[in-house]
Design a protein around this motif. Structure first.
Motif, mmCIF file in Angstrom:
data_model
loop_
_atom_site.group_PDB
_atom_site.id
_atom_site.type_symbol
_atom_site.label_atom_id
_atom_site.label_comp_id
_atom_site.label_asym_id
_atom_site.label_seq_id
_atom_site.Cartn_x
_atom_site.Cartn_y
_atom_site.Cartn_z
ATOM 1 N N GLY A 83 24.640 -1.463 -14.745
ATOM 2 C CA GLY A 83 23.576 -2.438 -14.506
ATOM 3 C C GLY A 83 23.877 -3.802 -15.084
ATOM 4 O O GLY A 83 23.722 -4.831 -14.423
ATOM 5 N N ALA A 84 24.320 -3.825 -16.341
ATOM 6 C CA ALA A 84 24.623 -5.096 -17.005
ATOM 7 C C ALA A 84 26.091 -5.451 -16.807
ATOM 8 O O ALA A 84 26.799 -5.834 -17.742
ATOM 9 N N TYR A 85 26.575 -5.346 -15.549
ATOM 10 C CA TYR A 85 28.020 -5.448 -15.327
ATOM 11 C C TYR A 85 28.552 -6.858 -15.534
ATOM 12 O O TYR A 85 29.721 -7.038 -15.864
ATOM 13 N N TRP A 86 27.711 -7.902 -15.362
ATOM 14 C CA TRP A 86 28.217 -9.256 -15.611
ATOM 15 C C TRP A 86 28.587 -9.425 -17.074
ATOM 16 O O TRP A 86 29.597 -10.046 -17.410
ATOM 17 N N LEU A 87 27.769 -8.868 -17.958
ATOM 18 C CA LEU A 87 28.051 -8.951 -19.390
ATOM 19 C C LEU A 87 29.349 -8.227 -19.723
ATOM 20 O O LEU A 87 30.237 -8.777 -20.391
ATOM 21 N N TRP A 88 29.495 -7.002 -19.240
ATOM 22 C CA TRP A 88 30.692 -6.219 -19.554
ATOM 23 C C TRP A 88 31.929 -6.739 -18.832
ATOM 24 O O TRP A 88 33.039 -6.677 -19.371
ATOM 25 N N MET A 89 31.765 -7.274 -17.618
ATOM 26 C CA MET A 89 32.907 -7.845 -16.909
ATOM 27 C C MET A 89 33.441 -9.076 -17.635
ATOM 28 O O MET A 89 34.659 -9.289 -17.696
ATOM 29 N N LEU A 90 32.547 -9.891 -18.179
ATOM 30 C CA LEU A 90 32.995 -11.049 -18.956
ATOM 31 C C LEU A 90 33.760 -10.603 -20.200
ATOM 32 O O LEU A 90 34.783 -11.203 -20.567
ATOM 33 N N ILE A 91 33.264 -9.558 -20.857
ATOM 34 C CA ILE A 91 33.957 -9.033 -22.040
ATOM 35 C C ILE A 91 35.355 -8.550 -21.661
ATOM 36 O O ILE A 91 36.353 -8.914 -22.293
ATOM 37 N N LEU A 92 35.444 -7.734 -20.623
ATOM 38 C CA LEU A 92 36.741 -7.198 -20.210
ATOM 39 C C LEU A 92 37.668 -8.303 -19.716
ATOM 40 O O LEU A 92 38.875 -8.272 -19.966
ATOM 41 N N PHE A 93 37.116 -9.302 -19.021
ATOM 42 C CA PHE A 93 37.937 -10.397 -18.513
ATOM 43 C C PHE A 93 38.586 -11.170 -19.652
ATOM 44 O O PHE A 93 39.773 -11.516 -19.589
ATOM 45 N N THR A 94 37.817 -11.440 -20.705
ATOM 46 C CA THR A 94 38.396 -12.176 -21.830
ATOM 47 C C THR A 94 39.460 -11.350 -22.544
ATOM 48 O O THR A 94 40.449 -11.896 -23.038
ATOM 49 N N PHE A 95 39.291 -10.024 -22.573
ATOM 50 C CA PHE A 95 40.309 -9.179 -23.202
ATOM 51 C C PHE A 95 41.574 -9.098 -22.357
ATOM 52 O O PHE A 95 42.680 -9.018 -22.893
#
Length: 392
Positions: A83-95
């Protein structure tokens, strides 16, 4: 072993992984202040090579944390990560940016046998160093914000009847109540307070790690000054959020599973579960000791260890406080009864029991990590090693 024991056991395991992940954010914290620790290009490379020895530990722990949550509490995984995929996608993208930046920041085009090799770094080292700084700020901020939602709540709705509704076009259990998909959490000022507390904690731990790992007097002397600038904001933000947490209403549930708001819920949790209070106090004292002794004693370089252990204990106590003692660990601000608890979001008893026996191998994995860590840090990093084949 009862079903309830297995639920609490896996909550402990997941919380421990989360606490270790927060400690390992020292990699991001050091990268965020690398330009102020090393004024020269050589000095910055020393910092990046110091953190480059450990970035895989952080990334692997992040993935393991998500995997453990998926296996033990799948409804949380589908609700938050889905559901909160924008938050987690941003986290994974920065990693992902971090991983790429380590490998390519100092790679250049080479000519072999009169032919050009492919351009390994066509945007310049400073761009990749900017990506490392970006990950050093955004990564801890968003991860801290995600942890804060365990206390502040998130905007989701769960309807398990969708799984048996023949007319449902998309038979999904949970969905986000708005189009922000997790980014709305950053509109809560207390989520930002906790998020920035994690940012400055990561910087504090990162500076302590560089002091311990890099054998360079210029960087160590500058790091001692930067340590104060990182530790003071962290302590102010952490104390402010801790006071807020202890005084706020919390999300509790009764024997029938009905969620309700309980005044001073998290304060009551620390009173009822006194051992978590002891864990929290020991952790805070260790963090303060590691910071204070490093500032006071010029020759002391081991502050990362008491501060790191203290961080793990403190975060572990906070995460367990959010879930144990009949507490909804992932509250819903859109629909109170959609809040997730250990009982309504966990896997089957068979799954938890099977994973319990697998988890008995964890000490062997930890021993291997400790062995690798000691082997990597056996020799302090110096400028001479920047000329080696494995330098970043």
């Amino acid at each position: 072993m009862t079903y309830s024991f297995l639920q609490h056991y896996w909550c402990f395991i997941v919380s421990l992984l989360g606490a270790i992940l927060v400690f390992l954010l020292f990699v991001q914290g050091a990268n965020s202040v690398a330009r102020s620790l090393g004024y020269t290009e050589e000095g910055r490379r020393l910092v990046y090579n110091a953190t480059g020895r450990k970035w895989e530990f952080t990334f692997t722990t992040l993935v393991t944390f998500g995997g453990a949550f998926f296996a033990s509490f799948p409804l949380f995984y589908s609700t938050s990560f889905g559901g909160a995929y924008w938050l987690w996608m941003l986290i994974l993208f920065t990693f992902v940016l971090q991983a790429v930046s380590y490998e390519f920041q100092n790679k250049i085009e080479r000519s072999t046998s009169g032919r050009f090799a492919w351009a390994k770094n066509f945007i310049g080292p400073r761009t990749f160093q900017f990506f490392l700084t970006l990950n050093g700020i955004v990564g801890p901020l968003l991860l801290g914000g995600a942890v804060a939602t365990f206390f502040e709540g998130s905007n989701f709705i769960i309807d398990k009847n969708n799984m048996i509704d023949a007319e449902a076009l998309t038979p999904v259990i949970s969905h986000w109540a708005n189009a922000s998909h997790g980014l709305d959490a950053l509109l809560n000022p207390w989520v930002l307070v906790f998020g920035f507390a994690v940012v400055f904690l990561a910087r504090t731990l990162g500076i302590l790690y560089v002091i311990n790992c890099v054998n360079d007097e210029d960087i160590r002397s500058r790091a001692s000054v930067r340590l104060i600038g990182a530790a003071v904001p962290f302590l102010i933000l952490f104390v402010a959020y801790l006071v807020h947490l202890l005084l706020k209403d919390g999300f509790a549930y009764n024997a029938e599973g009905v969620i309700f708001m309980e005044p001073y819920k998290y304060l009551n949790n620390f009173i009822d579960m006194w051992y978590l209070t002891v864990l929290l106090l020991i952790g805070v004292v260790l963090v303060l000791f590691g910071i204070g002794k490093t500032i006071v004693s010029r020759d002391y370089i081991g502050g990362i260890w008491p501060a790191g252990i203290g961080t793990v204990l403190t975060v572990l106590a906070l995460l367990l406080c959010s879930a144990w003692n009949n507490t909804a660990y992932y509250p819903s601000t859109a629909h109170l009864q959609s809040s997730l608890t250990l009982e309504n979001s966990c896997s089957s008893k068979f799954t938890l029991l099977t994973m319990f026996y697998v988890s008995l191998l964890v000490p062997l994995v930890v021993a291997y990590i400790v062995y690798c860590w000691r082997a990597i840090d056996k020799k302090k990093l110096t400028k001479e090693e920047l000329n080696g084949d494995h330098a970043y």
